[in-house]
Design a protein around this motif. Structure first.
Motif, PDB file in Angstrom:
ATOM      1  N   SER A  29     -15.490   4.651   3.051  1.00  0.00           N
ATOM      2  CA  SER A  29     -14.485   5.405   2.313  1.00  0.00           C
ATOM      3  C   SER A  29     -13.707   4.505   1.360  1.00  0.00           C
ATOM      4  CB  SER A  29     -13.549   6.081   3.316  1.00  0.00           C
ATOM      5  OG  SER A  29     -12.274   6.208   2.803  1.00  0.00           O
ATOM      6  N   ASN A  65      -8.358   6.305   9.960  1.00  0.00           N
ATOM      7  CA  ASN A  65      -7.697   7.611  10.017  1.00  0.00           C
ATOM      8  C   ASN A  65      -8.431   8.641   9.180  1.00  0.00           C
ATOM      9  OD1 ASN A  65      -5.543   6.407  11.477  1.00  0.00           O
ATOM     10  ND2 ASN A  65      -4.668   5.698   9.559  1.00  0.00           N
ATOM     11  N   PHE A  66      -9.024   9.601   9.878  1.00  0.00           N
ATOM     12  CA  PHE A  66      -9.698  10.692   9.166  1.00  0.00           C
ATOM     13  C   PHE A  66      -9.389  11.998   9.867  1.00  0.00           C
ATOM     14  CE2 PHE A  66     -12.286   7.044   7.941  1.00  0.00           C
ATOM     15  CZ  PHE A  66     -12.395   7.252   6.574  1.00  0.00           C
ATOM     16  N   LEU A  76       0.814  -1.215   0.000  1.00  0.00           N
ATOM     17  CA  LEU A  76       0.000   0.000   0.000  1.00  0.00           C
ATOM     18  C   LEU A  76       0.850   1.267   0.000  1.00  0.00           C
ATOM     19  CD1 LEU A  76      -2.834  -1.051   2.429  1.00  0.00           C
ATOM     20  CD2 LEU A  76      -2.988  -0.735  -0.018  1.00  0.00           C
ATOM     21  N   ASN A  77       2.139   1.121  -0.197  1.00  0.00           N
ATOM     22  CA  ASN A  77       2.964   2.303  -0.441  1.00  0.00           C
ATOM     23  C   ASN A  77       3.282   3.140   0.803  1.00  0.00           C
ATOM     24  OD1 ASN A  77       4.435   3.900  -2.141  1.00  0.00           O
ATOM     25  ND2 ASN A  77       2.711   5.139  -2.850  1.00  0.00           N
ATOM     26  N   VAL A  78       3.075   2.574   1.996  1.00  0.00           N
ATOM     27  CA  VAL A  78       3.421   3.364   3.180  1.00  0.00           C
ATOM     28  C   VAL A  78       4.634   2.818   3.920  1.00  0.00           C
ATOM     29  CG1 VAL A  78       1.171   4.386   3.597  1.00  0.00           C
ATOM     30  CG2 VAL A  78       1.683   2.182   4.574  1.00  0.00           C
ATOM     31  N   ALA A  95      -8.710   0.344   0.912  1.00  0.00           N
ATOM     32  CA  ALA A  95      -7.949  -0.292   1.987  1.00  0.00           C
ATOM     33  C   ALA A  95      -8.157   0.411   3.317  1.00  0.00           C
ATOM     34  CB  ALA A  95      -6.469  -0.310   1.640  1.00  0.00           C
ATOM     35  N   ILE A 107      -6.263   0.164   7.070  1.00  0.00           N
ATOM     36  CA  ILE A 107      -5.285  -0.544   7.857  1.00  0.00           C
ATOM     37  C   ILE A 107      -5.291  -0.061   9.301  1.00  0.00           C
ATOM     38  CG2 ILE A 107      -3.906  -1.177   5.880  1.00  0.00           C
ATOM     39  CD1 ILE A 107      -1.917   0.843   6.546  1.00  0.00           C
ATOM     40  N   GLU A 108      -5.241  -1.041  10.178  1.00  0.00           N
ATOM     41  CA  GLU A 108      -5.244  -0.852  11.629  1.00  0.00           C
ATOM     42  C   GLU A 108      -6.414  -0.015  12.118  1.00  0.00           C
ATOM     43  OE1 GLU A 108      -1.279   0.368  12.455  1.00  0.00           O
ATOM     44  OE2 GLU A 108      -0.559  -1.397  11.394  1.00  0.00           O
ATOM     45  N   ILE A 144      -8.988  12.692  -3.804  1.00  0.00           N
ATOM     46  CA  ILE A 144      -7.713  11.971  -3.886  1.00  0.00           C
ATOM     47  C   ILE A 144      -7.810  10.824  -4.876  1.00  0.00           C
ATOM     48  CG2 ILE A 144      -6.111  10.490  -2.610  1.00  0.00           C
ATOM     49  CD1 ILE A 144      -6.605  12.235  -0.172  1.00  0.00           C
ATOM     50  N   LYS A 145      -8.908  10.100  -4.815  1.00  0.00           N
ATOM     51  CA  LYS A 145      -9.052   8.945  -5.704  1.00  0.00           C
ATOM     52  C   LYS A 145      -9.514   9.344  -7.096  1.00  0.00           C
ATOM     53  CE  LYS A 145     -10.026   5.306  -2.309  1.00  0.00           C
ATOM     54  NZ  LYS A 145      -9.032   4.310  -2.618  1.00  0.00           N
ATOM     55  N   HIS A 178       0.798   4.244  -6.889  1.00  0.00           N
ATOM     56  CA  HIS A 178      -0.230   5.175  -6.395  1.00  0.00           C
ATOM     57  C   HIS A 178      -1.407   5.262  -7.352  1.00  0.00           C
ATOM     58  CE1 HIS A 178       1.576   8.342  -8.934  1.00  0.00           C
ATOM     59  NE2 HIS A 178       0.422   8.957  -8.817  1.00  0.00           N
ATOM     60  N   LEU A 206      -3.470   2.207  -6.539  1.00  0.00           N
ATOM     61  CA  LEU A 206      -4.196   2.317  -5.267  1.00  0.00           C
ATOM     62  C   LEU A 206      -5.513   3.045  -5.418  1.00  0.00           C
ATOM     63  CD1 LEU A 206      -1.338   2.936  -2.687  1.00  0.00           C
ATOM     64  CD2 LEU A 206      -2.611   0.854  -3.172  1.00  0.00           C
ATOM     65  N   LYS A 207      -5.662   3.805  -6.490  1.00  0.00           N
ATOM     66  CA  LYS A 207      -6.946   4.469  -6.720  1.00  0.00           C
ATOM     67  C   LYS A 207      -8.029   3.451  -7.067  1.00  0.00           C
ATOM     68  CE  LYS A 207      -4.959   8.848  -7.941  1.00  0.00           C
ATOM     69  NZ  LYS A 207      -4.327   9.601  -9.000  1.00  0.00           N
ATOM     70  N   VAL A 246     -11.639  12.206   0.145  1.00  0.00           N
ATOM     71  CA  VAL A 246     -11.182  10.929  -0.402  1.00  0.00           C
ATOM     72  C   VAL A 246     -11.517  10.839  -1.898  1.00  0.00           C
ATOM     73  CG1 VAL A 246     -11.417   8.425  -0.269  1.00  0.00           C
ATOM     74  CG2 VAL A 246     -11.331   9.771   1.819  1.00  0.00           C
TER      75      VAL A 246
END
Lengths: 276, 300
Positions: B142, B85-86, B51-53, B79, B81-82, B102-103, B71, B74-75, B99
């Motif tokens: 999201s 996060n917003f 996921l590029n992180v 995903a 994870i954990e 971004i997408k 990237h 990923l659009k 979002v």
């Protein structure tokens, strides 16, 4: 590019404290105009506007110098817009959603450039109005001379905000990043003092100092006070000689642009290297 | 069948610790995958890399046919994870609009997805006012905004109450039924067993198994038997070549098969011998038993 700016705009404008700070910053820029009503209690009172601070082209110098003081407001916004991405872990989410690291930095940098551009336009507008009202000289050729100060103002803001951006990424916490900024300011002076005192002597130290990031930025627009006729006259009476060179030099611009590139690239490199 | 993700020889080291070691697997379209492994086995790290992180130390991974940058890929991925996060100061709608930007997808799906996860009536509340379960559901909404080719979920039910866990599972099942490929990382085995068709099992960053859940162990299952005539039953089972192992516990006899046999055949042959059963169940090992067996084998 527009998409990246929109992304950043959504993040900033929905944040109440950022919004308040941004608005107050631009209101303060307009407040430069209030200087005109300041009256010194000399004799029957002397308007500050009457001693020539709003004369073209001097006004470009004076207003950009004063306006640059307010940049601290935006610095807070910029540092926190960067550091908050870390503390909310939204940076991670942005990347997962499909923003590349390059786009992320670019969106922040574009925001910085936009802030600087809008500030410059604001200062231009306010100065133009003030000048047209108070200036003793209103010839077009005089009005539009020395616009280099506005350009320097723009570069100075971009450089300074890029530094803030870098600190935000580097330190990850807004309060600490701002603390670091102040620490850096002191460090530059201490380092300069140490150079001059122990290592290179004052002449060389003065030249090296011009290359420090914050020093080079503040060098772009030198203090305008001693350029005023009134102040000069006063100086002559007490025998002080002000022979500084007030204008903006291309190499000073270049130094600041160099630091800007380093800070932005540094932010990118840091982000690329880190595991989130 | 088209490939969605190919991971080959992926390795990630954090200093001295090797979190992921020479990992290879592929994700095919249309299946529901589980990544299983105890805590600290490298599940999240693996997902972080694709996921590029998280930066990989060595190895490769490729999204889709491998011709687009991570990237961009990923659009087309959703995903979580954990933790969700917003931006806490923004409402659900505002967060989802961001979002979408971004997408690079239109904003008209926002209401539909909020409806799907049951948050439509709270759409104008700030994210910071949400409970953990709601936050997690918003994260799923999201992730679904772009109608992703694959939905990646990392421990989606972690920290939720039973009701929240149930809600998330229902949503996952709903999404799976639409044919979306799902990759679910979890250490909760029954969770994976309930929804996944394929598993990748990790331990200490290494792959122990990847393939269909059913083929995980070459096993024919086992019978659980009870009879008043225990001794005769035991003798019969031990002399029958179809059974590899017979154990007895609290009067319950467990006989493991070494070849295919259905319960009707067993019952008839026992009747012929005059052994009457009071209890007959044929079972396969649960994923948990298989998982424990697998991780134990490897430990030796």
């Amino acid at each position: 590019m527009l998409r990246l700016l929109q992304i950043e705009f959504i993040k900033l404008w929905n944040n109440k404290s950022s919004k308040i700070l941004i608005i107050s910053y631009f209101v303060l820029l307009c407040c430069i105009a209030l200087i005109s009503v300041i009256k010194f209690p000399l004799g029957e009172g002397v308007h500050l506007a009457d001693i020539g601070i709003f004369n073209f082209p001097y006004i470009w110098h004076f207003n950009t110098y004063v306006a640059a003081i307010f940049k601290l407001f935006l610095a807070i916004v910029i540092v926190s817009m960067m550091a908050n991405e870390y503390s909310n872990k939204t940076l991670k989410q942005n990347l997962i959603d499909g923003l590349s690291k390059k786009e992320f930095i670019l969106s922040k940098f574009l925001t910085v450039v936009t802030f600087s551009l809008v500030s410059t336009i604001f200062v231009f507008g306010v100065s133009m109005v003030l000048g047209l009202v108070y200036s003793d000289y209103n010839e077009v050729s005089i009005i539009f001379s020395e616009l280099g100060f506005l350009f320097a103002f723009f570069i100075k803001l971009v450089g300074f905000f890029s530094f803030c951006l870098f600190l935000g990424i580097f330190v990850k916490r807004s309060a600490f990043a701002l603390g670091f900024l102040i620490l850096w300011l002191i460090f530059e002076q201490l380092f300069f003092g140490f150079l001059g005192w122990k290592i290179t002597g004052w002449d060389v130290a003065n030249k090296i100092k011009d290359f420090f990031p914050l020093e080079s930025m503040s060098n772009l627009i030198k203090e305008p006070g001693t350029r005023l006729d009134a102040v000069k006259a006063l100086g002559n009476q007490v025998g002080a000689e002000f022979s500084s060179d007030y204008y903006v030099h291309w190499y000073e611009i270049l130094i600041v642009l160099g630091w800007t590139a380093i800070f932005i690239y540094g932010s990118y490199a840091l982000l690329k290297k880190r595991d989130l | 069948m088209s490939t969605i993700l190919t991971v080959s020889n992926l390795t990630k080291k954090f200093g001295y610790l090797t979190a992921v070691k020479d990992l290879s697997f592929t994700i095919e379209k249309g299946n529901v995958y589980g990544i299983l492994g105890p805590n600290g086995s490298g599940k999240s790290t693996t997902l972080g890399i694709v996921l590029n992180v998280v930066n990989r130390t060595s190895g490769e991974f490729a999204w889709f046919d491998g011709n687009i940058s991570t990237h961009q890929a990923l659009k087309k991925v959703g995903a979580i994870i954990e933790r969700p996060n917003f931006y806490p100061y923004m409402t659900a709608i505002q967060n989802l609009k961001l979002v979408c930007k971004i997408k690079e997808v239109p904003e008209n799906k926002i209401e539909e997805k909020l409806e799907l996860v049951g948050l439509l009536d709270r759409k104008n509340s700030k994210f910071s006012t949400y409970s953990l379960g709601m936050k997690q559901r918003l994260a799923i909404a999201s992730a679904l905004l772009n109608d992703p080719e694959i939905l990646i979920l990392d421990e989606p039910t972690n920290g939720l109450d039973p009701q929240g866990i149930h809600q998330i599972r229902e949503i996952i099942k709903k999404v799976a039924s639409t044919g979306t490929t799902i990759l679910l990382a979890s250490h909760l085995l029954d969770e994976v067993e309930k929804v996944c068709t394929h598993v990748v099992i990790l331990r200490k960053g290494q792959k122990l198994y990847s393939g269909r859940v059913d083929d995980m162990m070459a096993s024919y299952g086992f019978f659980e038997l009870k009879s008043s005539n225990t001794d005769m039953l035991l003798t019969f089972l031990k002399n029958n070549h179809s059974f590899s192992k017979v154990t007895q516990e609290n009067g319950l006899i467990t006989a493991f098969l070494s070849e295919e046999m259905n319960s009707e055949v067993l019952n008839r042959s026992l009747m012929d011998k005059g052994i009457v059963l009071s209890h007959l169940v044929k079972r396969k090992e649960s994923l948990e038993e298989q998982f424990l067996a697998l991780t134990k084998n490897e430990a030796n």
